[in-house]
Design a protein around this motif. Structure first.
Motif, PDB file in Angstrom:
ATOM      1  N   PRO A 127       0.823  -1.218   0.000  1.00  0.00           N
ATOM      2  CA  PRO A 127       0.000   0.000   0.000  1.00  0.00           C
ATOM      3  C   PRO A 127       0.854   1.264   0.000  1.00  0.00           C
ATOM      4  O   PRO A 127       2.010   1.241   0.441  1.00  0.00           O
ATOM      5  CB  PRO A 127      -0.806  -0.124   1.301  1.00  0.00           C
ATOM      6  CG  PRO A 127      -0.806  -1.577   1.618  1.00  0.00           C
ATOM      7  CD  PRO A 127       0.495  -2.116   1.130  1.00  0.00           C
ATOM      8  N   GLU A 128       0.289   2.369  -0.469  1.00  0.00           N
ATOM      9  CA  GLU A 128       1.030   3.618  -0.624  1.00  0.00           C
ATOM     10  C   GLU A 128       1.720   4.059   0.669  1.00  0.00           C
ATOM     11  O   GLU A 128       2.879   4.468   0.660  1.00  0.00           O
ATOM     12  CB  GLU A 128       0.081   4.728  -1.093  1.00  0.00           C
ATOM     13  CG  GLU A 128      -0.310   4.637  -2.555  1.00  0.00           C
ATOM     14  CD  GLU A 128       0.855   4.901  -3.490  1.00  0.00           C
ATOM     15  OE1 GLU A 128       1.822   5.560  -3.056  1.00  0.00           O
ATOM     16  OE2 GLU A 128       0.808   4.456  -4.645  1.00  0.00           O
ATOM     17  N   GLU A 129       0.991   3.976   1.782  1.00  0.00           N
ATOM     18  CA  GLU A 129       1.563   4.412   3.067  1.00  0.00           C
ATOM     19  C   GLU A 129       2.773   3.564   3.434  1.00  0.00           C
ATOM     20  O   GLU A 129       3.811   4.085   3.868  1.00  0.00           O
ATOM     21  CB  GLU A 129       0.500   4.324   4.168  1.00  0.00           C
ATOM     22  CG  GLU A 129       0.994   4.839   5.512  1.00  0.00           C
ATOM     23  CD  GLU A 129      -0.087   4.776   6.585  1.00  0.00           C
ATOM     24  OE1 GLU A 129       0.272   4.861   7.762  1.00  0.00           O
ATOM     25  OE2 GLU A 129      -1.282   4.652   6.236  1.00  0.00           O
ATOM     26  N   GLU A 130       2.657   2.243   3.254  1.00  0.00           N
ATOM     27  CA  GLU A 130       3.770   1.352   3.560  1.00  0.00           C
ATOM     28  C   GLU A 130       4.905   1.541   2.563  1.00  0.00           C
ATOM     29  O   GLU A 130       6.083   1.438   2.917  1.00  0.00           O
ATOM     30  CB  GLU A 130       3.297  -0.104   3.539  1.00  0.00           C
ATOM     31  CG  GLU A 130       2.316  -0.448   4.640  1.00  0.00           C
ATOM     32  CD  GLU A 130       2.911  -0.185   6.022  1.00  0.00           C
ATOM     33  OE1 GLU A 130       4.071  -0.560   6.245  1.00  0.00           O
ATOM     34  OE2 GLU A 130       2.202   0.400   6.866  1.00  0.00           O
ATOM     35  N   LEU A 131       4.546   1.811   1.315  1.00  0.00           N
ATOM     36  CA  LEU A 131       5.567   2.024   0.287  1.00  0.00           C
ATOM     37  C   LEU A 131       6.459   3.202   0.648  1.00  0.00           C
ATOM     38  O   LEU A 131       7.692   3.116   0.532  1.00  0.00           O
ATOM     39  CB  LEU A 131       4.897   2.265  -1.070  1.00  0.00           C
ATOM     40  CG  LEU A 131       5.843   2.567  -2.243  1.00  0.00           C
ATOM     41  CD1 LEU A 131       6.774   1.383  -2.499  1.00  0.00           C
ATOM     42  CD2 LEU A 131       5.054   2.896  -3.502  1.00  0.00           C
ATOM     43  N   ALA A 132       5.865   4.292   1.121  1.00  0.00           N
ATOM     44  CA  ALA A 132       6.645   5.472   1.501  1.00  0.00           C
ATOM     45  C   ALA A 132       7.610   5.140   2.644  1.00  0.00           C
ATOM     46  O   ALA A 132       8.774   5.564   2.632  1.00  0.00           O
ATOM     47  CB  ALA A 132       5.706   6.605   1.908  1.00  0.00           C
ATOM     48  N   LYS A 133       7.136   4.372   3.621  1.00  0.00           N
ATOM     49  CA  LYS A 133       8.000   3.976   4.742  1.00  0.00           C
ATOM     50  C   LYS A 133       9.141   3.093   4.262  1.00  0.00           C
ATOM     51  O   LYS A 133      10.294   3.245   4.691  1.00  0.00           O
ATOM     52  CB  LYS A 133       7.182   3.228   5.802  1.00  0.00           C
ATOM     53  CG  LYS A 133       6.171   4.093   6.546  1.00  0.00           C
ATOM     54  CD  LYS A 133       5.406   3.258   7.562  1.00  0.00           C
ATOM     55  CE  LYS A 133       4.366   4.079   8.302  1.00  0.00           C
ATOM     56  NZ  LYS A 133       3.589   3.248   9.254  1.00  0.00           N
TER      57      LYS A 133
END
Length: 349
Positions: A127-133
């Motif tokens: 997911p986008e949020e996890e991808l950024a992390k």
């Protein structure tokens, strides 16, 4: 490698059972079992005797080595990739963090783990949020590798970090890193070794180096052809773009794998927003992913050591490809195509 792993590995190398180790040290077999499972540690008074019994030293027993061998790093990468496939990216990231805690100053490990974090995030479409992390974690690993690694490893980390900055549009940061990279150096130590092996009639050793060098250079050629084709489309020279794509098909045909042979042509079709052509090429690519493929079957790569292909990898790549098309704006035209939706239903059952 943790102490529990060292004890188990050294015990097996010496051909000892847990019961034999226990008997010779005057402890119980369950105690040795707990050492090897990580549930407990040997008493400090036993460490010297344990090291002598296992024919090692306290530095190795305590894992005081700062660096790992290439084989060990490759083994860790394979292990992490397998966990990501079976148990998910989060579990794999836990193992990445565990490994870098064990070897916080091993630049080669830090760089390879950065590559793994980036690769897993893309392949498994987190997911986008996890991808950024995860991207931030990869940046941290690359930055640490630059300061901890050998010059060659530091340059690889700079290259990886610069490519991330370019993708994000952070061109000043990318340019600063690129300026620190050495100019392209033509002399290649492998070529000297190849010449020497040929003179020594060590033809198999020469062939292995030649095939490895060819494989690496073909990957570079592929990337350049892909970018040349994109540039031609954007310049308005469609005929040249199609010719480059056809040339790439012939070059990558060396691998005897239709997936790689079709990739540049697919890129051109996406640039032109030709949905019908995209679907045609996707059929070929997905057909290739549904069949086993071994690099060693190619005429030009008969000597390379290759792992047996994982039958599940084709399915994983298929799912990743469809998720990418569903997610990225550049494929909007393709998602609106009825032919594509029919193809998706066929392969994503």
């Amino acid at each position: 490698m943790q102490m529990k792993d060292v004890i188990r590995k050294k015990r097996r190398e010496r051909g000892l059972t847990q019961e034999q180790v226990a008997e010779r040290l005057g402890v119980s077999a369950p105690a040795v079992n707990k050492w090897e499972s990580g549930a407990s540690y040997p008493d400090i008074t036993l460490l010297s005797a344990l090291a002598r019994l296992l024919e090692t030293d306290l530095n190795e027993l305590f894992c005081f080595r700062e660096n790992l061998t290439k084989e060990e790093i490759t083994g860790y990468a394979n292990e992490i990739g397998e966990i990501a496939r079976k148990d998910g990216v989060e579990k794999a990231l836990e193992l990445v963090r565990e490994r870098i805690r064990e070897y916080p100053s091993c630049g080669e490990l830090l760089y390879q783990m950065g590559v793994m974090v980036r690769g897993m995030s893309v392949l498994f479409m987190v997911p986008e949020e996890e991808l950024a992390k995860n991207q931030a974690f990869a940046v941290e690993l690359y930055e640490r590798a630059i300061t901890c690694g050998k010059p060659a490893t530091a340059d690889l980390a700079r290259y990886g970090l610069a490519s991330m900055h370019i993708q994000e549009g952070a061109y000043e940061k990318a340019e600063e890193l690129v300026s620190q990279l050495p100019e392209y150096q033509a002399p290649d130590r492998r070529q000297l070794l190849i010449s020497m092996y040929m003179k020594q009639k060590r033809y198999e050793d020469a062939a292995k180096l030649l095939e490895g060098k060819l494989n690496g250079q073909l990957q570079e050629v592929f990337l350049m052809l892909n970018q040349l084709a994109v540039a031609a489309v954007r310049e308005g020279d469609r005929e040249r773009a199609l010719e480059i794509a056809e040339y790439s098909r012939k070059v990558m045909g060396i691998y005897q794998w239709d997936y790689s042979a079709c990739t540049v042509a697919f890129t051109v079709a996406v640039e032109e927003k030709d949905a019908h052509r995209c679907v045609q090429l996707l059929r070929e690519m997905l057909g290739a992913l549904s069949k086993p493929w071994e690099l060693g079957t190619s005429l030009l790569f008969a000597h390379l050591d290759t792992k047996e292909s994982d039958p599940k990898m084709g399915r994983l790549m298929t799912e990743s490809l469809f998720r990418l098309i569903e997610k990225e704006d550049e494929y909007t035209f393709l998602r609106e195509c009825e032919e594509f939706q029919e193809l998706k239903e066929k392969y994503m059952v």
